[in-house]
Design a protein around this motif. Sequence first.
Motif, short mmCIF file in Angstrom:
data_model
loop_
_atom_site.label_atom_id
_atom_site.label_comp_id
_atom_site.label_asym_id
_atom_site.label_seq_id
_atom_site.Cartn_x
_atom_site.Cartn_y
_atom_site.Cartn_z
N LEU A 95 23.61 -4.06 6.22
CA LEU A 95 22.51 -3.69 5.32
C LEU A 95 21.98 -2.35 5.79
N ASP A 96 22.11 -1.35 4.90
CA ASP A 96 21.56 -0.04 5.24
C ASP A 96 20.22 0.14 4.54
N LYS A 97 19.54 1.22 4.84
CA LYS A 97 18.21 1.48 4.30
C LYS A 97 18.21 1.49 2.77
N ALA A 98 19.23 2.07 2.15
CA ALA A 98 19.28 2.13 0.68
C ALA A 98 19.38 0.74 0.07
N GLU A 99 20.19 -0.14 0.66
CA GLU A 99 20.31 -1.51 0.14
C GLU A 99 19.02 -2.28 0.33
N ILE A 100 18.39 -2.09 1.47
CA ILE A 100 17.13 -2.77 1.75
C ILE A 100 16.05 -2.29 0.79
N ASP A 101 15.95 -0.97 0.61
CA ASP A 101 14.94 -0.41 -0.30
C ASP A 101 15.16 -0.88 -1.73
N ALA A 102 16.42 -0.95 -2.18
CA ALA A 102 16.71 -1.41 -3.54
C ALA A 102 16.29 -2.86 -3.73
N MET A 103 16.58 -3.70 -2.74
CA MET A 103 16.19 -5.10 -2.82
C MET A 103 14.68 -5.25 -2.84
N LEU A 104 13.99 -4.48 -2.00
CA LEU A 104 12.53 -4.57 -1.95
C LEU A 104 11.89 -4.07 -3.23
N ALA A 105 12.43 -3.00 -3.82
CA ALA A 105 11.89 -2.48 -5.08
C ALA A 105 12.08 -3.50 -6.20
N LYS A 106 13.22 -4.17 -6.21
CA LYS A 106 13.48 -5.20 -7.23
C LYS A 106 12.52 -6.37 -7.04
N ARG A 107 12.32 -6.78 -5.80
CA ARG A 107 11.39 -7.89 -5.52
C ARG A 107 9.97 -7.50 -5.90
N PHE A 108 9.57 -6.28 -5.56
CA PHE A 108 8.23 -5.81 -5.90
C PHE A 108 8.02 -5.86 -7.41
N ALA A 109 8.99 -5.37 -8.17
CA ALA A 109 8.87 -5.37 -9.64
C ALA A 109 8.72 -6.79 -10.17
N ARG A 110 9.43 -7.74 -9.57
CA ARG A 110 9.33 -9.14 -10.01
C ARG A 110 7.95 -9.71 -9.69
N LEU A 111 7.41 -9.35 -8.54
CA LEU A 111 6.12 -9.89 -8.12
C LEU A 111 4.95 -9.23 -8.84
N ASP A 112 5.11 -7.98 -9.26
CA ASP A 112 4.05 -7.22 -9.94
C ASP A 112 4.00 -7.69 -11.39
N SER A 113 3.39 -8.83 -11.62
CA SER A 113 3.45 -9.49 -12.93
C SER A 113 2.81 -8.70 -14.06
N ASN A 114 1.82 -7.85 -13.77
CA ASN A 114 1.22 -7.07 -14.85
C ASN A 114 1.80 -5.66 -14.95
N GLY A 115 2.74 -5.32 -14.07
CA GLY A 115 3.45 -4.04 -14.15
C GLY A 115 2.62 -2.80 -13.89
N ASP A 116 1.51 -2.94 -13.15
CA ASP A 116 0.65 -1.78 -12.92
C ASP A 116 1.02 -0.99 -11.66
N GLY A 117 2.07 -1.40 -10.95
CA GLY A 117 2.50 -0.67 -9.77
C GLY A 117 1.75 -1.03 -8.51
N VAL A 118 0.94 -2.08 -8.57
CA VAL A 118 0.17 -2.54 -7.41
C VAL A 118 0.22 -4.06 -7.39
N LEU A 119 0.54 -4.61 -6.21
CA LEU A 119 0.46 -6.06 -6.06
C LEU A 119 -0.97 -6.41 -5.69
N SER A 120 -1.66 -7.06 -6.59
CA SER A 120 -3.04 -7.45 -6.35
C SER A 120 -3.06 -8.67 -5.43
N PRO A 121 -4.20 -8.95 -4.84
CA PRO A 121 -4.30 -10.16 -4.03
C PRO A 121 -3.91 -11.42 -4.82
N ALA A 122 -4.25 -11.46 -6.10
CA ALA A 122 -3.89 -12.63 -6.92
C ALA A 122 -2.38 -12.73 -7.12
N GLU A 123 -1.73 -11.59 -7.35
CA GLU A 123 -0.27 -11.60 -7.51
C GLU A 123 0.41 -12.01 -6.21
N ARG A 124 -0.11 -11.53 -5.09
CA ARG A 124 0.46 -11.90 -3.80
C ARG A 124 0.26 -13.38 -3.52
#
Length: 140
Positions: A95-124
């Motif tokens: 696992l290199d940095k690019a693969e890790i960053d891609a996975m984390l960006a994908k996970r972030f997008a899934r968790l950011d339910s309102n799509g505002d670019g910020v994971l709120s305490p409620a989303e977390r």
Amino acid sequence: MTKVLSFRSAAFALMLTPIAACAQPAARQAPAGGAASGGVTLQQYVQRHERKLLAADTDGDGRVSRDEFLAAAKAGKGDPAKRFARIDRNGDGMLDKAEIDAMLAKRFARLDSNGDGVLSPAERAAAHDKSRVAGDGAES
């Protein structure tokens, strides 16, 4: 005449100031209820979780091997070998940095339910609740 031109130039410049302020890119403007209110931006999320994942890099080569990943995997969060295979997009066993960053960006997008670019305490909190029920390792 010179004073009139100077005054007009100054007045014109002042008229453009509000326009210039509004023309700032959206990325510079903090989202409402964003990081200042306890939310986590993509950059913060990636930094935090990348650091955790790269901590498994015991040989210090800047990449995480399958063996390093499996040794560091926490029990009870699904099959670590399957998780590794999903993240290792090029199938090289590392696992290199690019693969890790891609996975984390994908996970972030899934968790950011309102799509505002910020994971709120409620989303977390919702992500933590979901991971406890599913045991899938989704984390915020």
